[in-house]
Design a protein around this motif. Sequence first.
Motif, mmCIF file in Angstrom:
data_model
loop_
_atom_site.group_PDB
_atom_site.id
_atom_site.type_symbol
_atom_site.label_atom_id
_atom_site.label_comp_id
_atom_site.label_asym_id
_atom_site.label_seq_id
_atom_site.Cartn_x
_atom_site.Cartn_y
_atom_site.Cartn_z
ATOM 1 N N VAL A 119 -20.313 -11.344 -1.938
ATOM 2 C CA VAL A 119 -21.185 -12.599 -2.326
ATOM 3 C C VAL A 119 -22.395 -11.954 -2.559
ATOM 4 C CG1 VAL A 119 -19.948 -14.388 -1.292
ATOM 5 C CG2 VAL A 119 -21.770 -13.051 0.150
ATOM 6 N N TYR A 120 -23.348 -12.525 -2.860
ATOM 7 C CA TYR A 120 -24.762 -11.959 -3.479
ATOM 8 C C TYR A 120 -25.550 -11.368 -2.194
ATOM 9 C CZ TYR A 120 -29.656 -12.032 -4.955
ATOM 10 O OH TYR A 120 -30.850 -11.383 -5.274
ATOM 11 N N PHE A 121 -25.458 -11.923 -1.082
ATOM 12 C CA PHE A 121 -26.425 -11.433 0.112
ATOM 13 C C PHE A 121 -25.703 -10.570 1.159
ATOM 14 C CE2 PHE A 121 -24.339 -14.527 2.834
ATOM 15 C CZ PHE A 121 -23.834 -15.629 1.806
ATOM 16 N N SER A 122 -24.302 -10.208 0.626
ATOM 17 C CA SER A 122 -23.550 -9.545 1.674
ATOM 18 C C SER A 122 -23.705 -8.124 1.411
ATOM 19 C CB SER A 122 -21.845 -9.940 1.502
ATOM 20 O OG SER A 122 -21.466 -9.625 0.096
ATOM 21 N N PRO A 123 -23.467 -7.344 2.555
ATOM 22 C CA PRO A 123 -23.445 -5.664 2.162
ATOM 23 C C PRO A 123 -22.074 -5.111 1.463
ATOM 24 C CG PRO A 123 -22.862 -6.268 4.372
ATOM 25 C CD PRO A 123 -23.246 -7.366 3.874
ATOM 26 N N ARG A 124 -22.446 -4.138 0.755
ATOM 27 C CA ARG A 124 -21.258 -3.450 0.028
ATOM 28 C C ARG A 124 -20.320 -2.955 1.171
ATOM 29 N NH1 ARG A 124 -25.184 -0.694 -3.340
ATOM 30 N NH2 ARG A 124 -25.577 -1.948 -5.216
ATOM 31 N N ARG A 125 -19.074 -2.877 0.551
ATOM 32 C CA ARG A 125 -17.762 -2.546 1.713
ATOM 33 C C ARG A 125 -16.951 -1.729 0.608
ATOM 34 N NH1 ARG A 125 -13.627 -6.373 4.946
ATOM 35 N NH2 ARG A 125 -12.190 -4.621 5.446
ATOM 36 N N ASP A 126 -16.252 -0.681 1.287
ATOM 37 C CA ASP A 126 -15.290 0.084 0.748
ATOM 38 C C ASP A 126 -14.017 -0.643 0.946
ATOM 39 O OD1 ASP A 126 -16.734 3.264 1.059
ATOM 40 O OD2 ASP A 126 -16.494 1.794 -0.882
ATOM 41 N N TYR A 127 -13.134 -0.952 -0.134
ATOM 42 C CA TYR A 127 -11.505 -1.515 -0.103
ATOM 43 C C TYR A 127 -10.849 -0.432 -0.701
ATOM 44 C CZ TYR A 127 -13.451 -5.851 0.970
ATOM 45 O OH TYR A 127 -14.231 -6.909 1.542
ATOM 46 N N TRP A 128 -9.566 -0.375 -0.147
ATOM 47 C CA TRP A 128 -8.359 0.513 -0.617
ATOM 48 C C TRP A 128 -7.226 -0.169 -0.942
ATOM 49 C CZ3 TRP A 128 -9.492 5.709 -0.876
ATOM 50 C CH2 TRP A 128 -10.721 6.171 -0.002
ATOM 51 N N GLY A 129 -6.631 0.424 -1.895
ATOM 52 C CA GLY A 129 -5.165 0.014 -2.368
ATOM 53 C C GLY A 129 -4.230 0.338 -1.297
ATOM 54 N N GLN A 130 -2.873 0.228 -1.443
ATOM 55 C CA GLN A 130 -1.710 0.447 -0.736
ATOM 56 C C GLN A 130 -1.100 1.847 -1.096
ATOM 57 O OE1 GLN A 130 -1.366 -1.355 -3.313
ATOM 58 N NE2 GLN A 130 0.144 -0.688 -4.305
ATOM 59 N N GLY A 131 -1.586 2.290 -2.269
ATOM 60 C CA GLY A 131 -0.908 3.594 -2.553
ATOM 61 C C GLY A 131 0.271 3.708 -3.503
ATOM 62 N N THR A 132 0.253 4.436 -4.537
ATOM 63 C CA THR A 132 1.389 4.681 -5.234
ATOM 64 C C THR A 132 1.674 5.949 -5.527
ATOM 65 O OG1 THR A 132 1.978 4.140 -7.715
ATOM 66 C CG2 THR A 132 -0.169 4.836 -7.555
ATOM 67 N N GLN A 133 2.871 6.193 -5.361
ATOM 68 C CA GLN A 133 3.500 7.593 -5.377
ATOM 69 C C GLN A 133 3.555 8.232 -6.685
ATOM 70 O OE1 GLN A 133 4.885 9.536 -2.393
ATOM 71 N NE2 GLN A 133 4.485 11.022 -4.086
ATOM 72 N N VAL A 134 3.083 9.653 -6.931
ATOM 73 C CA VAL A 134 3.296 10.279 -7.954
ATOM 74 C C VAL A 134 3.764 11.480 -7.607
ATOM 75 C CG1 VAL A 134 2.096 11.568 -9.806
ATOM 76 C CG2 VAL A 134 1.274 9.302 -9.005
ATOM 77 N N ALA A 135 5.076 11.744 -8.253
ATOM 78 C CA ALA A 135 5.897 13.019 -8.063
ATOM 79 C C ALA A 135 6.034 13.570 -9.217
ATOM 80 C CB ALA A 135 7.345 12.564 -7.529
ATOM 81 N N VAL A 136 5.910 15.145 -9.239
ATOM 82 C CA VAL A 136 5.794 15.924 -10.366
ATOM 83 C C VAL A 136 7.076 16.760 -10.027
ATOM 84 C CG1 VAL A 136 4.603 17.224 -11.925
ATOM 85 C CG2 VAL A 136 3.597 15.417 -10.767
ATOM 86 N N SER A 137 8.143 16.938 -10.602
ATOM 87 C CA SER A 137 9.111 17.620 -10.334
ATOM 88 C C SER A 137 10.219 17.860 -11.634
ATOM 89 C CB SER A 137 10.123 17.235 -9.043
ATOM 90 O OG SER A 137 10.998 18.030 -8.908
ATOM 91 N N THR A 138 11.031 19.010 -11.298
ATOM 92 C CA THR A 138 12.185 18.898 -12.411
ATOM 93 C C THR A 138 13.235 18.480 -11.879
ATOM 94 O OG1 THR A 138 12.633 21.126 -11.494
ATOM 95 C CG2 THR A 138 11.147 21.146 -13.280
#
Length: 121
Positions: free
Chosen positions: A102-121
């Motif tokens: 909201v306009y008068f609130s301080p900024r805050r960091d938020y995080w997602g739950q994560g997504t897996q990336v796998a690089v493999s043959t």
Amino acid sequence: QVQLVESGGGLVQPGGSLRLSCAASGSIFSINHMGWYRRAPGKERELVATITTGDSTNYADSVKGRFTISRDNAKNTVYLEMISLKPEDTAVYYCNANVRSVYFSPRRDYWGQGTQVAVST
């Protein structure tokens, strides 16, 4: 409250490509910087790329020239385009957003739950 939802992860062969997306929703007045981080097995979480409201970008040396971060402010969404993927890119990728709820609130960091990336043959 703010939620970040990532999508686009998966299994890809070396040299392949993936595009990650992260959409922010909830109580959002403005979003400052956004970014992607990753945590590989047995390692600390590390910065991959960040982008400011003015579209200034910053990349980890290991991904420069291969990854591109972008954002759509109208959709509160950040993207990570990844090409020429290597096995060492295998990790859980997390989205981050610095949000003022909201306009008068301080900024805050938020995080997602994560997504897996796998690089493999």
